[in-house]
Motif scaffolding. Structure first.
Motif, PDB file in Angstrom:
ATOM      1  N   THR A   2       0.830  -1.203   0.000  1.00 33.80           N
ATOM      2  CA  THR A   2       0.000   0.000   0.000  1.00 33.80           C
ATOM      3  C   THR A   2       0.867   1.256   0.000  1.00 33.80           C
ATOM      4  N   GLN A   3       0.256   2.349  -0.406  1.00 36.93           N
ATOM      5  CA  GLN A   3       0.922   3.631  -0.242  1.00 36.93           C
ATOM      6  C   GLN A   3       1.094   3.847   1.255  1.00 36.93           C
ATOM      7  N   PRO A   4       2.262   4.334   1.684  1.00 35.19           N
ATOM      8  CA  PRO A   4       2.499   4.508   3.118  1.00 35.19           C
ATOM      9  C   PRO A   4       1.406   5.366   3.768  1.00 35.19           C
ATOM     10  N   LEU A   5       0.921   4.889   4.921  1.00 32.63           N
ATOM     11  CA  LEU A   5      -0.110   5.606   5.664  1.00 32.63           C
ATOM     12  C   LEU A   5       0.287   5.613   7.135  1.00 32.63           C
ATOM     13  N   VAL A   6       0.448   6.811   7.692  1.00 34.94           N
ATOM     14  CA  VAL A   6       0.860   6.958   9.089  1.00 34.94           C
ATOM     15  C   VAL A   6      -0.369   6.937   9.997  1.00 34.94           C
ATOM     16  N   VAL A   7      -0.323   6.052  11.000  1.00 34.48           N
ATOM     17  CA  VAL A   7      -1.406   5.927  11.981  1.00 34.48           C
ATOM     18  C   VAL A   7      -0.792   5.727  13.363  1.00 34.48           C
ATOM     19  N   ASP A   8      -1.622   5.874  14.395  1.00 30.44           N
ATOM     20  CA  ASP A   8      -1.137   5.533  15.736  1.00 30.44           C
ATOM     21  C   ASP A   8      -1.989   4.434  16.375  1.00 30.44           C
ATOM     22  N   GLN A   9      -2.983   3.925  15.629  1.00 28.89           N
ATOM     23  CA  GLN A   9      -3.772   2.783  16.093  1.00 28.89           C
ATOM     24  C   GLN A   9      -4.325   2.049  14.880  1.00 28.89           C
ATOM     25  N   ILE A  10      -4.315   0.712  14.962  1.00 32.02           N
ATOM     26  CA  ILE A  10      -4.850  -0.118  13.884  1.00 32.02           C
ATOM     27  C   ILE A  10      -5.897  -1.041  14.475  1.00 32.02           C
ATOM     28  N   GLN A  11      -7.111  -0.990  13.946  1.00 30.37           N
ATOM     29  CA  GLN A  11      -8.117  -1.972  14.348  1.00 30.37           C
ATOM     30  C   GLN A  11      -7.948  -3.163  13.418  1.00 30.37           C
ATOM     31  N   ILE A  12      -7.654  -4.312  14.013  1.00 31.76           N
ATOM     32  CA  ILE A  12      -7.377  -5.520  13.243  1.00 31.76           C
ATOM     33  C   ILE A  12      -8.533  -6.493  13.438  1.00 31.76           C
ATOM     34  N   PHE A  13      -9.261  -6.759  12.355  1.00 31.64           N
ATOM     35  CA  PHE A  13     -10.379  -7.695  12.403  1.00 31.64           C
ATOM     36  C   PHE A  13      -9.870  -9.112  12.158  1.00 31.64           C
ATOM     37  N   ALA A  14     -10.707 -10.103  12.450  1.00 27.98           N
ATOM     38  CA  ALA A  14     -10.325 -11.509  12.290  1.00 27.98           C
ATOM     39  C   ALA A  14      -9.772 -11.750  10.887  1.00 27.98           C
ATOM     40  N   ALA A  15      -8.636 -12.416  10.815  1.00 27.91           N
ATOM     41  CA  ALA A  15      -7.959 -12.832   9.584  1.00 27.91           C
ATOM     42  C   ALA A  15      -7.286 -11.686   8.830  1.00 27.91           C
ATOM     43  N   GLN A  16      -7.301 -10.469   9.316  1.00 28.32           N
ATOM     44  CA  GLN A  16      -6.596  -9.372   8.645  1.00 28.32           C
ATOM     45  C   GLN A  16      -5.129  -9.379   9.037  1.00 28.32           C
ATOM     46  N   ARG A  17      -4.285  -8.935   8.097  1.00 32.73           N
ATOM     47  CA  ARG A  17      -2.856  -8.824   8.361  1.00 32.73           C
ATOM     48  C   ARG A  17      -2.376  -7.455   7.904  1.00 32.73           C
ATOM     49  N   TYR A  18      -1.541  -6.844   8.716  1.00 28.93           N
ATOM     50  CA  TYR A  18      -0.951  -5.545   8.398  1.00 28.93           C
ATOM     51  C   TYR A  18       0.555  -5.632   8.581  1.00 28.93           C
ATOM     52  N   SER A  19       1.295  -4.989   7.700  1.00 29.29           N
ATOM     53  CA  SER A  19       2.729  -4.787   7.890  1.00 29.29           C
ATOM     54  C   SER A  19       2.931  -3.293   8.056  1.00 29.29           C
ATOM     55  N   PHE A  20       3.739  -2.925   9.056  1.00 27.42           N
ATOM     56  CA  PHE A  20       4.003  -1.513   9.267  1.00 27.42           C
ATOM     57  C   PHE A  20       5.440  -1.312   9.696  1.00 27.42           C
TER      58      PHE A  20
END
Length: 136
Positions: A27-45
């Motif tokens: 993804t295009q870089p997106l700056v956040v300070d909290q990630i809501q992670i739903f079942a089966a979702q994966r995030y790399s940061f």
């Protein structure tokens, strides 16, 4: 009894994260300070570890079960090199929570086919009928 898939609100006190990938899509870089992670979702940061040398709470608050941080539950410690081995005194202050509609693919992937009325790549004819059964 009804069970629901848990989701988590993930954050690291005083730190920003730059999301770079979601569910296998860069993804295009997106700056956040909290990630809501739903079942089966994966995030790399990328963690922007640019704060003072200290200890910081890592928080992963679930929406089911024990939904607190009491006694260190649902939390861990980010300890910078050189910091004393003590529990953090930081607090959660979320101001840049992830809004999923702000995520955009790094490389645009066009949909297949030719746009236009009647330009379907495959036409499927469906014959849908309802059968009523009665038992005596």
């Amino acid at each position: 009894m009804v069970f629901s898939d848990p989701n988590f609100e993930f954050s690291i006190d005083g730190h920003n994260m730059t999301i770079i990938e979601v569910d296998g899509v860069n993804t295009q870089p997106l700056v956040v300070d909290q990630i809501q992670i739903f079942a089966a979702q994966r995030y790399s940061f990328v963690l922007n570890a640019d704060q003072d040398v200290d200890n910081y709470w890592i928080r992963a608050l679930p929406n089911v079960g024990d939904t607190s941080y009491d006694g260190g539950v649902n939390s861990a410690i980010l300890r910078y090199s050189g910091a004393d081995e003590v529990e953090p005194t930081t607090t959660s202050d979320v101001s840049l929570a992830l809004v999923e509609t702000n995520l955009h693919p790094l490389v645009s992937t066009p949909v297949p086919g030719t746009a236009g009325a009647g330009n379907a790549d495959i036409n499927l004819e469906l014959d849908i009928a309802f059968v009523s059964l009665s038992f005596i």
